[in-house]
Design an enzyme around this catalytic site. Sequence first.
Site, PDB file in Angstrom:
ATOM      1  N   LYS A  45       0.848  -1.203   0.000  1.00 45.68           N
ATOM      2  CA  LYS A  45       0.000   0.000   0.000  1.00 45.68           C
ATOM      3  C   LYS A  45       0.882   1.251   0.000  1.00 45.68           C
ATOM      4  O   LYS A  45       1.941   1.272   0.644  1.00 45.68           O
ATOM      5  CB  LYS A  45      -0.895  -0.035   1.245  1.00 45.68           C
ATOM      6  N   SER A  78      -9.674   1.248   2.844  1.00 40.62           N
ATOM      7  CA  SER A  78      -8.865   2.091   1.986  1.00 40.62           C
ATOM      8  C   SER A  78      -7.772   1.340   1.241  1.00 40.62           C
ATOM      9  O   SER A  78      -7.217   1.837   0.278  1.00 40.62           O
ATOM     10  CB  SER A  78      -8.232   3.204   2.820  1.00 40.62           C
ATOM     11  N   SER A 113      -9.743  -1.201   7.049  1.00 43.63           N
ATOM     12  CA  SER A 113      -9.221  -1.009   5.692  1.00 43.63           C
ATOM     13  C   SER A 113      -8.513  -2.199   5.056  1.00 43.63           C
ATOM     14  O   SER A 113      -8.157  -2.130   3.880  1.00 43.63           O
ATOM     15  CB  SER A 113      -8.282   0.189   5.666  1.00 43.63           C
TER      16      SER A 113
HETATM   17  N1  GLN Z   1     -13.134   3.334   6.344  1.00 44.47           N
HETATM   18  C1  GLN Z   1     -12.570   3.782   7.579  1.00 44.47           C
HETATM   19  C2  GLN Z   1     -12.236   5.239   7.489  1.00 44.47           C
HETATM   20  O1  GLN Z   1     -12.529   5.813   6.497  1.00 44.47           O
HETATM   21  C3  GLN Z   1     -11.377   2.949   7.924  1.00 44.47           C
HETATM   22  C4  GLN Z   1     -10.164   3.376   7.233  1.00 44.47           C
HETATM   23  C5  GLN Z   1      -8.969   2.552   7.608  1.00 44.47           C
HETATM   24  O2  GLN Z   1      -9.069   1.492   8.220  1.00 44.47           O
HETATM   25  N2  GLN Z   1      -7.796   3.070   7.250  1.00 44.47           N
HETATM   26  O3  GLN Z   1     -11.691   5.832   8.382  1.00 44.47           O
END
Ligand code: GLN
Length: 479
Positions: A77, A152, A176
Amino acid sequence: MTGGAGDGTVAQIVAAVNAGESTAEAGVARALDAIAADNGVGGELNAFVSTDRAASLRAAADVDRSAPLAGVPVAIKDNIATPFLTTSCGSRVLEGYISPFEATVARRLREAGAVLIGKTTMDEFAMGSSTENSAFGPARNPHDRSRVPGGSSGGSAVAVAAGICPIALGSETGGSVRQPAAFCGVVGVKPTYGRVSRFGLVAFASSLDNVGVFGRTVDDAARALEVIAGHDGANDATSVAAAVPAMRTGAQDLRGTVIGLPAEYFPPTLDPSVRDACNRAVDALRARGAEIRDVSLPHTEYAVPAYYVIAPAECSANLARFDGVRYGMRIDGDGLRAMYDATRSRGFGPEVTRRVLLGTYVLSAGYYDAYYVKAMQVRSLIRHDFSAVFASGVHALFTPTTPTPAFRFGEMSDPYEMYLSDIFTVTANLAELPAMSVPIGRVRGLPVGGQLISPKFDEPGMFRVAYSLEVELGAEAHR
Ligand code: GLN
């Protein structure tokens, strides 16, 4: 699907390279060809934001063929610092940024013989659930390209699901890794907070952030986690000194294992086909001998609101460093203040801006107690819910990973609706527990994930259940 090096499991690739039947270069070249064919930077799947064929092939040439991950191509990532390629966090503010140092997890993979093939598409600074918040365009779900891959860490999930590489790294603050794993039909693991070093992971919300792994199989994920886990000294003071246990437990008889089904994760509003897939998975666990028990985690409904106070609060502090002075983009203005304003308002996209504003607000004088302190109290209650259930003799919990399968691009136009897709995943981050998503079937042709949540540092117990579920469901998991 695409015919990259990920067609083999980690075990198969490593065995072939160890035995001299194949080379790291050959596998890495195949993975890079697969990226170029359909998934190249800006390509249809758009899983990658940067690749460098020559540098990856040079790294492959250096691989010790007896190493534990010899020749395994890996995608990382774009918020994890790597020795080559960008670390741009899906943001204009860091477009083209090359880190001067290497994240511990990237170093451990490299030292174990894995080869970095590219950095993957993500929501800007890991804020989002679809990759639609990426400044460089979203990735697409390989099972249905009109749908999101989740986020994400969507690009990493796509790279694995499309068969480009067998393992990939993502990051987790509230789901994420698990949510995109569920949407793309692969395995995704969020380890216990402190199990894996965060050194070199660009911070979003430090008390919730974790590096996580994707694998096409449970075993692939277990092998990757074994390599990246472990104490990291002063580099990350929150990484724990405990020895790393074997994650490769294999499938086992689950007699004597109690698996809890928390009522709050199976609400009446749950998509009925997701519920059916979960019921089949629960039957599979029962068939392996597990005892299934109904349990309750009463504060679950407050998890999303608490998360969306704590995560933005921490993010507003962490993202203060992107000010045009030290990193990446700088837009000059009339004086220092104007430079900050111009850089930050042009560098950050709308979701990041929303979070920074929200975070600044909940931490501000007069609101700190009402919002931030309250959210921290709720976090304690959520932690306590889990400890009480585990103390009552439950070994692991089983839940759906997400309330629905992958949604369409643009479908979640209201940010609050998007936030609700994290409803089953944010709790493990708030409580610092290990959790993972395993494919359990398909709904309307789309993958569905089942989530396991275990007590702190019991990744081996969690893997035992995951391996068993994978074996018991067999082809059913992907049908
Ligand atoms: N979808 C969640 C957010 O937008 C989790 C994001 C993540 O785990 N980095 O914060």
